[in-house]
Design a protein around this motif. Structure first.
Motif, PDB file in Angstrom:
ATOM      1  N   MET A 344       0.790  -1.229   0.000  1.00  0.00           N
ATOM      2  CA  MET A 344       0.000   0.000   0.000  1.00  0.00           C
ATOM      3  C   MET A 344       0.822   1.278   0.000  1.00  0.00           C
ATOM      4  O   MET A 344       0.281   2.364   0.005  1.00  0.00           O
ATOM      5  CB  MET A 344      -0.934   0.004   1.226  1.00  0.00           C
ATOM      6  N   GLY A 345       2.164   1.150   0.053  1.00  0.00           N
ATOM      7  CA  GLY A 345       3.020   2.327   0.020  1.00  0.00           C
ATOM      8  C   GLY A 345       3.310   2.928   1.370  1.00  0.00           C
ATOM      9  O   GLY A 345       4.114   3.865   1.483  1.00  0.00           O
ATOM     10  N   ARG A 346       2.720   2.409   2.421  1.00  0.00           N
ATOM     11  CA  ARG A 346       2.979   2.822   3.799  1.00  0.00           C
ATOM     12  C   ARG A 346       2.330   1.805   4.723  1.00  0.00           C
ATOM     13  O   ARG A 346       1.389   1.086   4.330  1.00  0.00           O
ATOM     14  CB  ARG A 346       2.422   4.221   4.081  1.00  0.00           C
ATOM     15  N   PRO A 347       2.814   1.691   5.961  1.00  0.00           N
ATOM     16  CA  PRO A 347       2.226   0.732   6.887  1.00  0.00           C
ATOM     17  C   PRO A 347       0.894   1.233   7.440  1.00  0.00           C
ATOM     18  O   PRO A 347       0.486   2.365   7.191  1.00  0.00           O
ATOM     19  CB  PRO A 347       3.276   0.616   7.995  1.00  0.00           C
ATOM     20  N   GLY A 348       0.214   0.350   8.179  1.00  0.00           N
ATOM     21  CA  GLY A 348      -1.019   0.749   8.855  1.00  0.00           C
ATOM     22  C   GLY A 348      -2.288   0.206   8.259  1.00  0.00           C
ATOM     23  O   GLY A 348      -3.364   0.353   8.843  1.00  0.00           O
ATOM     24  N   ASN A 349      -2.214  -0.434   7.100  1.00  0.00           N
ATOM     25  CA  ASN A 349      -3.390  -1.022   6.456  1.00  0.00           C
ATOM     26  C   ASN A 349      -2.919  -2.218   5.648  1.00  0.00           C
ATOM     27  O   ASN A 349      -2.313  -2.056   4.594  1.00  0.00           O
ATOM     28  CB  ASN A 349      -4.087   0.000   5.559  1.00  0.00           C
ATOM     29  N   ASN A 350      -3.169  -3.404   6.156  1.00  0.00           N
ATOM     30  CA  ASN A 350      -2.580  -4.619   5.607  1.00  0.00           C
ATOM     31  C   ASN A 350      -3.656  -5.563   5.088  1.00  0.00           C
ATOM     32  O   ASN A 350      -4.347  -6.221   5.864  1.00  0.00           O
ATOM     33  CB  ASN A 350      -1.761  -5.311   6.707  1.00  0.00           C
ATOM     34  N   PRO A 351      -3.822  -5.672   3.773  1.00  0.00           N
ATOM     35  CA  PRO A 351      -4.855  -6.557   3.226  1.00  0.00           C
ATOM     36  C   PRO A 351      -4.529  -8.050   3.326  1.00  0.00           C
ATOM     37  O   PRO A 351      -5.410  -8.873   3.096  1.00  0.00           O
ATOM     38  CB  PRO A 351      -4.974  -6.115   1.767  1.00  0.00           C
ATOM     39  N   TYR A 352      -3.273  -8.401   3.652  1.00  0.00           N
ATOM     40  CA  TYR A 352      -2.945  -9.812   3.848  1.00  0.00           C
ATOM     41  C   TYR A 352      -3.307 -10.212   5.279  1.00  0.00           C
ATOM     42  O   TYR A 352      -2.449 -10.362   6.153  1.00  0.00           O
ATOM     43  CB  TYR A 352      -1.461 -10.052   3.600  1.00  0.00           C
ATOM     44  N   CYS A 353      -4.584 -10.391   5.520  1.00  0.00           N
ATOM     45  CA  CYS A 353      -5.092 -10.674   6.858  1.00  0.00           C
ATOM     46  C   CYS A 353      -6.238 -11.666   6.745  1.00  0.00           C
ATOM     47  O   CYS A 353      -7.216 -11.422   6.012  1.00  0.00           O
ATOM     48  CB  CYS A 353      -5.561  -9.380   7.519  1.00  0.00           C
ATOM     49  N   HIS A 354      -6.133 -12.776   7.463  1.00  0.00           N
ATOM     50  CA  HIS A 354      -7.156 -13.809   7.402  1.00  0.00           C
ATOM     51  C   HIS A 354      -8.481 -13.313   7.968  1.00  0.00           C
ATOM     52  O   HIS A 354      -9.554 -13.554   7.380  1.00  0.00           O
ATOM     53  CB  HIS A 354      -6.672 -15.048   8.168  1.00  0.00           C
ATOM     54  N   TYR A 355      -8.434 -12.627   9.108  1.00  0.00           N
ATOM     55  CA  TYR A 355      -9.679 -12.109   9.681  1.00  0.00           C
ATOM     56  C   TYR A 355     -10.361 -11.161   8.688  1.00  0.00           C
ATOM     57  O   TYR A 355     -11.583 -11.213   8.470  1.00  0.00           O
ATOM     58  CB  TYR A 355      -9.413 -11.373  11.001  1.00  0.00           C
ATOM     59  N   ARG A 356      -9.583 -10.302   8.089  1.00  0.00           N
ATOM     60  CA  ARG A 356     -10.118  -9.325   7.142  1.00  0.00           C
ATOM     61  C   ARG A 356     -10.774 -10.013   5.942  1.00  0.00           C
ATOM     62  O   ARG A 356     -11.875  -9.639   5.520  1.00  0.00           O
ATOM     63  CB  ARG A 356      -8.986  -8.407   6.707  1.00  0.00           C
ATOM     64  N   ALA A 357     -10.099 -11.027   5.400  1.00  0.00           N
ATOM     65  CA  ALA A 357     -10.658 -11.752   4.255  1.00  0.00           C
ATOM     66  C   ALA A 357     -11.966 -12.432   4.628  1.00  0.00           C
ATOM     67  O   ALA A 357     -12.917 -12.463   3.837  1.00  0.00           O
ATOM     68  CB  ALA A 357      -9.651 -12.773   3.742  1.00  0.00           C
ATOM     69  N   ARG A 358     -12.030 -12.974   5.843  1.00  0.00           N
ATOM     70  CA  ARG A 358     -13.263 -13.621   6.308  1.00  0.00           C
ATOM     71  C   ARG A 358     -14.382 -12.598   6.513  1.00  0.00           C
ATOM     72  O   ARG A 358     -15.542 -12.855   6.181  1.00  0.00           O
ATOM     73  CB  ARG A 358     -13.007 -14.379   7.608  1.00  0.00           C
ATOM     74  N   ALA A 359     -14.016 -11.435   7.064  1.00  0.00           N
ATOM     75  CA  ALA A 359     -15.024 -10.394   7.279  1.00  0.00           C
ATOM     76  C   ALA A 359     -15.592  -9.907   5.947  1.00  0.00           C
ATOM     77  O   ALA A 359     -16.799  -9.663   5.818  1.00  0.00           O
ATOM     78  CB  ALA A 359     -14.420  -9.236   8.060  1.00  0.00           C
ATOM     79  N   MET A 360     -14.732  -9.765   4.952  1.00  0.00           N
ATOM     80  CA  MET A 360     -15.199  -9.351   3.637  1.00  0.00           C
ATOM     81  C   MET A 360     -16.085 -10.431   3.018  1.00  0.00           C
ATOM     82  O   MET A 360     -17.141 -10.142   2.446  1.00  0.00           O
ATOM     83  CB  MET A 360     -14.006  -9.073   2.725  1.00  0.00           C
TER      84      MET A 360
END
Length: 418
Positions: A344-360
């Motif tokens: 993403m060009g900077r830290p603080g927002n990481n799309p490689y996340c299992h919880y996030r993928a499940r929530a989506m």
């Protein structure tokens, strides 16, 4: 070169307990996914005498384990001397290697010098490994090296694998081969678009691939416990899905979870020209605190501010995007910093996340990573991706990129592989 070295033990709540030290960028394999773009040595690398002297500073700072890497660490002319120096200071000496040139003779020399553990990078089954390493026969040599090292008396023989779209279907059969080869542990992580991998966007996993990969790793880990092999995730694999405790545990009885990026808190990276940063994979351009060949390590590590300190006082206020809204935000703090930055060009927002993928997925959605800027072609560099939300059952043919994004991709510098 520093003329006066300060060797007082550091008095801080943070110390570089685990150090990953790149001895040289020289390498004997042209791996297509190499984050440091290794091949040739850097212009001005540690001399053997400088490196041996630096070991004293590491000991004074409280280092307990040093992992020697490259390029290929064994291609540094002072490699064995440095291993002996680490052992003389009661620092555990290990290495991570592609093992292309480890034969019986070198394995014996490594053991005699006091090397205590070796992790060999294996990128998939034979055809996939050799393809990713761009080196025919490298898979066979990696497996052979495990035998040489074990016979030389090095008890801890491990493997490490970066998973991506070329090899993530090979997880289970690869484990069987590695277990048969005698590994005691296996580190598994996600290929991040860093260095040469940044030039190959089609190689990297999409966030929704974690919905398949993470449960399979957890199931395999439970099997591996019974077979005497510890499977451990790298810092960029997770986070906080139903398998979190299994992923992070070191035994069936032990439960642990992700506790935030350790860069600059208990982990330190050292580059082969003396550059110091909080993690070996952090982008050189953005995270180097200074140079240990010119400034005492204690001054760099204990600086009140600067790139090496960025995780020490991190709060949820520094998160953005999905991570800022996540119920695990205070514990996770955005996951792996170099991975988020590479995407993403900077830290603080990481799309490689299992919880996030499940929530989506629970909303019938998924996130697609789309490259919009190429990497400049330097060690530990990255391009930049943007996220597109799409239906969970979307296909590549359904993706309609806005015109401006297509223009950016088409304007990538010649030779960039997207």
């Amino acid at each position: 070169m520093v003329t006066e070295r300060r060797l007082d033990v550091v008095r801080s709540e943070f110390r570089p307990v685990y150090v990953v030290w790149e001895l040289t960028l020289r390498c004997d394999q042209p791996c297509t996914h190499c984050g440091s773009r290794a091949g040739d040595a850097r212009v001005d690398e540690w001399t053997a005498d400088e490196a041996v002297a630096f070991v004293s500073e590491l000991a004074a700072m409280g280092a307990r384990e040093v992992a020697l890497i490259g390029g290929e660490a064994y291609l540094h002319p002072g490699f064995l001397r440095i291993v002996r120096a680490l052992r003389d200071h009661d620092i555990r000496a290990v290495m991570t290697t592609g093992a292309r040139s480890i034969d019986a003779t070198l394995a014996t020399q490594m053991a005699d010098a006091g090397l205590q553990g070796v992790s060999i990078s294996v990128d998939g089954l034979e055809a996939t490994h050799d393809l990713m390493r761009a080196s025919r026969g490298s898979f066979a040599q990696a497996i052979s090296a495990m035998g040489h090292l074990r016979r030389a008396g090095i008890a801890q023989i491990s493997a490490n694998t970066n998973f991506n779209r070329l090899n993530y279907r090979e997880l289970e059969p690869l484990y069987d081969i590695l277990r048969e080869a005698g590994i005691t542990s296996w580190q598994v992580q996600v290929t991040t678009p860093l260095g040469r991998a940044a030039d190959r966007a089609a190689m990297i996993l999409q966030p929704w691939d974690l919905l398949d990969l993470v449960p399979r790793i957890a199931a395999l880990k439970e099997r591996a416990f019974d077979e005497g092999v510890l499977i451990q995730p790298g810092n960029n694999l997770g986070y906080f899905g139903p398998e979190e405790f299994v992923l992070r545990s070191i035994s069936p009885e032990h439960q642990d979870r992700w506790r935030g990026c350790p860069a600059g808190r208990f982990v330190m990276g050292v580059e082969s020209d003396g550059a110091i940063k909080g993690c070996p994979s952090l982008q050189t351009k953005h995270y180097v605190q200074g140079n240990a060949r010119r400034t005492p390590l204690s001054d760099l590590w204990n600086a009140p501010s600067g790139p090496i300190t960025f995780t020490r006082a991190r709060t949820v206020d520094e998160l953005w995007g999905f991570c800022a809204t996540c119920p695990f935000a205070r514990e996770c703090l955005g996951g792996c910093s170099f991975t988020a930055h590479a995407l993403m060009g900077r830290p603080g927002n990481n799309p490689y996340c299992h919880y996030r993928a499940r929530a989506m997925a629970a909303k019938g959605l998924r996130e697609r990573l789309v490259p919009v800027e190429p990497a400049p072609g330097e060690p530990f560099d990255n391009g930049r991706f943007e996220l597109i939300e799409e239906p969970m059952d979307a296909t590549d043919a359904d993706l309609a990129l806005p015109k401006e994004k297509l223009v950016k991709i088409r304007r990538a510098k010649p030779g960039t592989v997207l």
